[in-house]
Write a protein that holds these residues in place. Sequence first.
Motif, PDB file in Angstrom:
ATOM      1  N   VAL A  23      59.034 102.222  63.178  1.00  0.00           N
ATOM      2  CA  VAL A  23      59.697 101.514  64.268  1.00  0.00           C
ATOM      3  C   VAL A  23      60.184 100.157  63.773  1.00  0.00           C
ATOM      4  N   MET A  24      61.387  99.760  64.217  1.00  0.00           N
ATOM      5  CA  MET A  24      61.956  98.471  63.807  1.00  0.00           C
ATOM      6  C   MET A  24      62.432  97.687  65.014  1.00  0.00           C
ATOM      7  N   ASN A  25      62.498  96.371  64.837  1.00  0.00           N
ATOM      8  CA  ASN A  25      63.048  95.491  65.839  1.00  0.00           C
ATOM      9  C   ASN A  25      64.516  95.271  65.502  1.00  0.00           C
ATOM     10  N   LEU A  26      65.386  95.721  66.413  1.00  0.00           N
ATOM     11  CA  LEU A  26      66.821  95.588  66.195  1.00  0.00           C
ATOM     12  C   LEU A  26      67.417  94.959  67.450  1.00  0.00           C
ATOM     13  N   ASP A  27      67.991  93.773  67.321  1.00  0.00           N
ATOM     14  CA  ASP A  27      68.560  93.050  68.460  1.00  0.00           C
ATOM     15  C   ASP A  27      67.533  92.835  69.570  1.00  0.00           C
ATOM     16  N   GLY A  28      66.275  92.572  69.188  1.00  0.00           N
ATOM     17  CA  GLY A  28      65.234  92.279  70.165  1.00  0.00           C
ATOM     18  C   GLY A  28      64.648  93.494  70.859  1.00  0.00           C
ATOM     19  N   GLN A  29      65.024  94.706  70.440  1.00  0.00           N
ATOM     20  CA  GLN A  29      64.491  95.913  71.057  1.00  0.00           C
ATOM     21  C   GLN A  29      63.838  96.793  69.990  1.00  0.00           C
ATOM     22  N   ALA A  30      62.881  97.624  70.446  1.00  0.00           N
ATOM     23  CA  ALA A  30      62.162  98.497  69.524  1.00  0.00           C
ATOM     24  C   ALA A  30      62.891  99.832  69.383  1.00  0.00           C
ATOM     25  N   TRP A  31      63.169 100.217  68.142  1.00  0.00           N
ATOM     26  CA  TRP A  31      63.863 101.476  67.853  1.00  0.00           C
ATOM     27  C   TRP A  31      63.018 102.272  66.868  1.00  0.00           C
ATOM     28  N   VAL A  32      62.817 103.560  67.161  1.00  0.00           N
ATOM     29  CA  VAL A  32      62.091 104.420  66.241  1.00  0.00           C
ATOM     30  C   VAL A  32      63.123 105.160  65.370  1.00  0.00           C
ATOM     31  N   VAL A  33      62.797 105.281  64.089  1.00  0.00           N
ATOM     32  CA  VAL A  33      63.680 105.967  63.148  1.00  0.00           C
ATOM     33  C   VAL A  33      63.421 107.472  63.260  1.00  0.00           C
ATOM     34  N   LEU A  34      64.420 108.225  63.692  1.00  0.00           N
ATOM     35  CA  LEU A  34      64.288 109.680  63.777  1.00  0.00           C
ATOM     36  C   LEU A  34      64.702 110.335  62.467  1.00  0.00           C
ATOM     37  N   LYS A  35      65.673 109.699  61.778  1.00  0.00           N
ATOM     38  CA  LYS A  35      66.176 110.273  60.527  1.00  0.00           C
ATOM     39  C   LYS A  35      66.749 109.143  59.690  1.00  0.00           C
ATOM     40  N   SER A  36      66.525 109.196  58.385  1.00  0.00           N
ATOM     41  CA  SER A  36      67.061 108.176  57.490  1.00  0.00           C
ATOM     42  C   SER A  36      67.588 108.842  56.229  1.00  0.00           C
ATOM     43  N   GLU A  37      68.850 108.530  55.885  1.00  0.00           N
ATOM     44  CA  GLU A  37      69.465 109.115  54.685  1.00  0.00           C
ATOM     45  C   GLU A  37      69.990 107.997  53.799  1.00  0.00           C
ATOM     46  N   PHE A  38      69.567 107.990  52.541  1.00  0.00           N
ATOM     47  CA  PHE A  38      70.042 107.023  51.564  1.00  0.00           C
ATOM     48  C   PHE A  38      71.250 107.624  50.878  1.00  0.00           C
ATOM     49  N   ASN A  39      72.325 106.829  50.719  1.00  0.00           N
ATOM     50  CA  ASN A  39      73.538 107.360  50.101  1.00  0.00           C
ATOM     51  C   ASN A  39      74.120 106.337  49.137  1.00  0.00           C
TER      52      ASN A  39
END
Length: 188
Positions: free
Chosen positions: A12-28
């Motif tokens: 979970v990350m703080n983005l613009d003051g709100q909590a967002w959970v990472v469902l998927k992450s792709e490095f490119n």
Amino acid sequence: MKTAQEFRAGQVMNLDGQAWVVLKSEFNKSGRNAAVCKMKLKNLITGASQEPVFKADDKLEPIILERREVTYSYFADPLYVFMDEEYNQIDVEKENLGETANFIVDGMQETCEAVFYEGKAISIELPTTIVRTVAYTEPAARGDTSGKVMKVAKLDNGYELQVAAFIEIGEAIEIDTRTGEFKGRAKG
């Protein structure tokens, strides 16, 4: 602070003051372009989703969530009700559970983890493997034994999944709760 490429699914990350959970992450990383991370995020409070692209070295703030062991009690539409060790009642809205709701049944014995953000229960995490009984499936077709043969099976709560051809009605099967896929016959 962590870089964008250090975030994995479930964090979970703080983005613009709100909590967002990472469902998927792709490095490119392609050609002369800068390395980027494409993510699929879900807002923990509103349920909204977005798919931002970050530079791989962008600094993002991680959020550590409180977790507590709970057991399932009952369903009072639209709330799933759980109890912790101190008999505190914990309510989680059905829409926050997503696919997890498919594996919550009356009388389940598995201990779950309630995830809290700012004192509010926002989701439930099941054990990685759970055992459920097949309520209905077609009999295996004779002679259809080459390769990995699968068929549809229905659980007591109506959830359908692909199982091996040799599984019959009334058998206990193991299911991976992360993917919702059949793992094998239950042991014991």
